[in-house]
Design a protein around this motif. Sequence first.
Motif, short mmCIF file in Angstrom:
data_model
loop_
_atom_site.label_atom_id
_atom_site.label_comp_id
_atom_site.label_asym_id
_atom_site.label_seq_id
_atom_site.Cartn_x
_atom_site.Cartn_y
_atom_site.Cartn_z
N PRO A 8 0.80 -1.23 0.00
CA PRO A 8 0.00 0.00 0.00
C PRO A 8 0.83 1.27 0.00
CG PRO A 8 -0.98 -1.61 1.46
CD PRO A 8 0.33 -2.20 1.02
N VAL A 9 1.91 1.34 0.79
CA VAL A 9 2.72 2.55 0.86
C VAL A 9 3.32 2.87 -0.50
CG1 VAL A 9 4.83 1.32 1.56
CG2 VAL A 9 4.53 3.73 2.16
N VAL A 10 3.61 1.85 -1.30
CA VAL A 10 4.20 2.06 -2.62
C VAL A 10 3.13 2.50 -3.62
CG1 VAL A 10 5.60 1.01 -4.45
CG2 VAL A 10 5.94 0.32 -2.07
N ARG A 11 1.96 1.87 -3.56
CA ARG A 11 0.87 2.26 -4.47
C ARG A 11 0.50 3.73 -4.29
NH1 ARG A 11 -1.53 -2.74 -2.86
NH2 ARG A 11 -3.11 -1.62 -1.67
N GLN A 12 0.51 4.19 -3.05
CA GLN A 12 0.12 5.56 -2.77
C GLN A 12 1.15 6.57 -3.28
OE1 GLN A 12 -0.51 5.58 1.45
NE2 GLN A 12 -2.20 4.12 1.35
N ALA A 13 2.42 6.18 -3.31
CA ALA A 13 3.49 7.11 -3.69
C ALA A 13 3.79 7.10 -5.18
CB ALA A 13 4.76 6.77 -2.92
N ALA A 14 3.48 6.02 -5.88
CA ALA A 14 3.83 5.89 -7.29
C ALA A 14 2.91 6.71 -8.17
CB ALA A 14 3.78 4.42 -7.70
N ASP A 15 3.37 6.99 -9.40
CA ASP A 15 2.53 7.70 -10.36
C ASP A 15 1.30 6.88 -10.74
OD1 ASP A 15 4.24 9.98 -10.70
OD2 ASP A 15 5.59 8.71 -11.83
N THR A 16 1.48 5.58 -10.84
CA THR A 16 0.36 4.70 -11.16
C THR A 16 0.64 3.32 -10.62
OG1 THR A 16 -1.08 3.92 -12.95
CG2 THR A 16 1.28 3.93 -13.39
N ALA A 17 -0.40 2.52 -10.50
CA ALA A 17 -0.26 1.16 -9.97
C ALA A 17 -0.90 0.17 -10.93
CB ALA A 17 -0.92 1.05 -8.60
N VAL A 18 -0.25 -0.98 -11.08
CA VAL A 18 -0.80 -2.09 -11.86
C VAL A 18 -0.95 -3.27 -10.91
CG1 VAL A 18 -0.35 -3.74 -13.72
CG2 VAL A 18 0.20 -1.33 -14.04
N ASN A 19 -2.17 -3.78 -10.81
CA ASN A 19 -2.46 -4.83 -9.84
C ASN A 19 -2.87 -6.14 -10.50
OD1 ASN A 19 -2.12 -3.19 -7.36
ND2 ASN A 19 -3.82 -2.03 -8.22
N PHE A 20 -2.60 -6.27 -11.79
CA PHE A 20 -2.88 -7.52 -12.49
C PHE A 20 -1.61 -8.37 -12.54
CE2 PHE A 20 -6.11 -4.61 -14.09
CZ PHE A 20 -7.25 -5.37 -13.88
N PRO A 21 -1.73 -9.70 -12.53
CA PRO A 21 -0.56 -10.58 -12.44
C PRO A 21 0.13 -10.82 -13.78
CG PRO A 21 -2.54 -11.90 -12.46
CD PRO A 21 -3.00 -10.46 -12.48
N TYR A 22 0.17 -9.82 -14.64
CA TYR A 22 0.82 -9.95 -15.94
C TYR A 22 1.74 -8.75 -16.12
CZ TYR A 22 -3.35 -12.85 -16.46
OH TYR A 22 -4.35 -13.76 -16.27
N GLY A 32 10.78 -17.24 -28.02
CA GLY A 32 11.01 -16.47 -26.80
C GLY A 32 9.76 -16.02 -26.11
N SER A 33 8.59 -16.30 -26.68
CA SER A 33 7.36 -15.79 -26.09
C SER A 33 6.99 -16.58 -24.85
CB SER A 33 6.22 -15.84 -27.11
OG SER A 33 6.01 -17.16 -27.53
N ASP A 34 6.24 -15.95 -23.99
CA ASP A 34 5.82 -16.59 -22.75
C ASP A 34 4.75 -17.63 -23.02
OD1 ASP A 34 7.41 -15.10 -20.93
OD2 ASP A 34 6.09 -13.40 -21.27
N PRO A 35 4.73 -18.72 -22.26
CA PRO A 35 3.63 -19.66 -22.40
C PRO A 35 2.33 -19.04 -21.92
CG PRO A 35 4.97 -20.19 -20.47
CD PRO A 35 5.70 -19.10 -21.23
N VAL A 36 1.23 -19.49 -22.51
CA VAL A 36 -0.08 -19.00 -22.09
C VAL A 36 -0.40 -19.58 -20.72
CG1 VAL A 36 -2.53 -18.94 -22.62
CG2 VAL A 36 -0.85 -18.76 -24.46
N GLU A 37 -0.79 -18.73 -19.78
CA GLU A 37 -1.08 -19.19 -18.44
C GLU A 37 -2.50 -18.78 -18.07
OE1 GLU A 37 1.81 -18.15 -15.55
OE2 GLU A 37 3.45 -18.17 -16.97
N PRO A 38 -3.17 -19.57 -17.23
CA PRO A 38 -4.51 -19.18 -16.78
C PRO A 38 -4.43 -17.94 -15.94
CG PRO A 38 -3.70 -21.05 -15.51
CD PRO A 38 -2.72 -20.84 -16.62
N PRO A 39 -5.46 -17.09 -15.96
CA PRO A 39 -5.44 -15.88 -15.14
C PRO A 39 -5.27 -16.22 -13.67
CG PRO A 39 -7.26 -15.83 -16.72
CD PRO A 39 -6.68 -17.22 -16.74
N ALA A 40 -4.44 -15.42 -13.00
CA ALA A 40 -4.26 -15.61 -11.56
C ALA A 40 -5.41 -14.93 -10.83
CB ALA A 40 -2.92 -15.02 -11.12
N THR A 41 -5.69 -15.40 -9.63
CA THR A 41 -6.74 -14.80 -8.82
C THR A 41 -6.22 -13.57 -8.13
OG1 THR A 41 -7.67 -16.99 -8.45
CG2 THR A 41 -8.34 -15.23 -6.95
N LYS A 42 -6.97 -12.48 -8.23
CA LYS A 42 -6.53 -11.24 -7.58
C LYS A 42 -6.78 -11.33 -6.08
CE LYS A 42 -6.87 -7.21 -9.18
NZ LYS A 42 -7.33 -5.91 -9.60
#
Length: 410
Positions: free
Chosen positions: A361-375, A400-410
């Motif tokens: 939380p302390v980092v999310r509040q200080a940063a210009d923007t936050a990304v909370n998705f697991p990608y 070199g591409s990443d394998p397709v992975e199921p979405p992670a739970t937030k």
Amino acid sequence: MDGPAQRTLLITLTGRDRPGVTSRLFRTLAEFPLTVADVEQVVIRGRLVLGVLLTYIEGADIGRVWNAAEKVASDLDMEIELSTGREKRLPRRRGRLHVTVLGNPLMPAAMSGIASRIAANGANIDRIERLASTPVTCIEMDVSGADPDALRAGLAAEAAERRVDIAVQHGGLHRRAKRLIVMDVDSTLIRGEVIELLAEHAGCLDEVAKVTEAAMRGDLDFEGSLRERVALLAGLDASAIDDVRDRLQLAAGARTMVRTLKRLDYEFAIVSGGFTQVTDALVEDLGIDYSAANTLEIEDGKLTGRVTGPVIDRAGKAAALERFAREAGVPLSQTVAIGDGANDLDMLQVAGLGVAYNAKPVVRQAADTAVNFPYLDTILFLLGISREEIEAADAADPQGSDPVEPPATK
């Protein structure tokens, strides 16, 4: 003395997209004494909307233009709208901003709330474009007339309420200029914390994990906490480092992100409170340009429980970012820092754009923007890089591409 009054003609064509629509319309308009004032075009699921704003001198025979434009629409089997008006000198608006929205799923209520916040700020949405539909839906808006700080604060509240991520950035050429990306490693570029993997070998995982969590929240001084944790590893066989390297897992989208940025001529760096014995392997594997990390001291094949040289802590990360920028010839305004813990705060604030990635939380509040998705590759959308550009990089190097992975739970 004022010259002849100027009037405007707005032509809007709507219908099935196909090659040649734009050229056909302008070829017809070229026969008349008109000036192009503005053009906008968008295609949604194969349906084209083309708007052309023209100016002409009052008294001109605009009926002929009207008839010619309607014939173009008829020939192309498209719908047309035409309207005239007087040219207005609008007051100069404040600079353009980019508003990037990430959602999974992205609901209509979220878009409604965002649009309402923009309107309440006295701003106007000039353009809306979809940058991606996978692994998240990303919509980018060009907004004019807004106070950046006020809009950012209002949209941050909307993002929290709607469970989406929203970034507000200044527009202009700098967004597509050469940039330097500087990224934290543990729990950002890779999954998990290297020191905890080593502690698992040493049989002190619980104790080390507790100190790590407190340090990442900002409750403990990072250098002191690092030395305390490393001391617990004293006597561990150095072969444990090889095992940890073999077990490392990149964050979902990490390889795609690095490769795409490199292909688009970005410089890429990592800076870590972890250890060179691990980060050096990442540099070689991913083709990273610059790196800085701590070094574990090893004597007679065993860890001594100490690190050598100055500790890369919160201030050290910011200093490393500034050094990398000088070496790359990139101004700080063109740098992007990505991190998740309190020891990333200084570099997030020094960088032109600071991104909190699945952060405390302390980092999310200080940063210009936050990304909370697991990608990790969703951060590319904040830079205006579309899914199509990412897929082009994958096509150029499918191995070199990443394998397709199921979405992670937030």
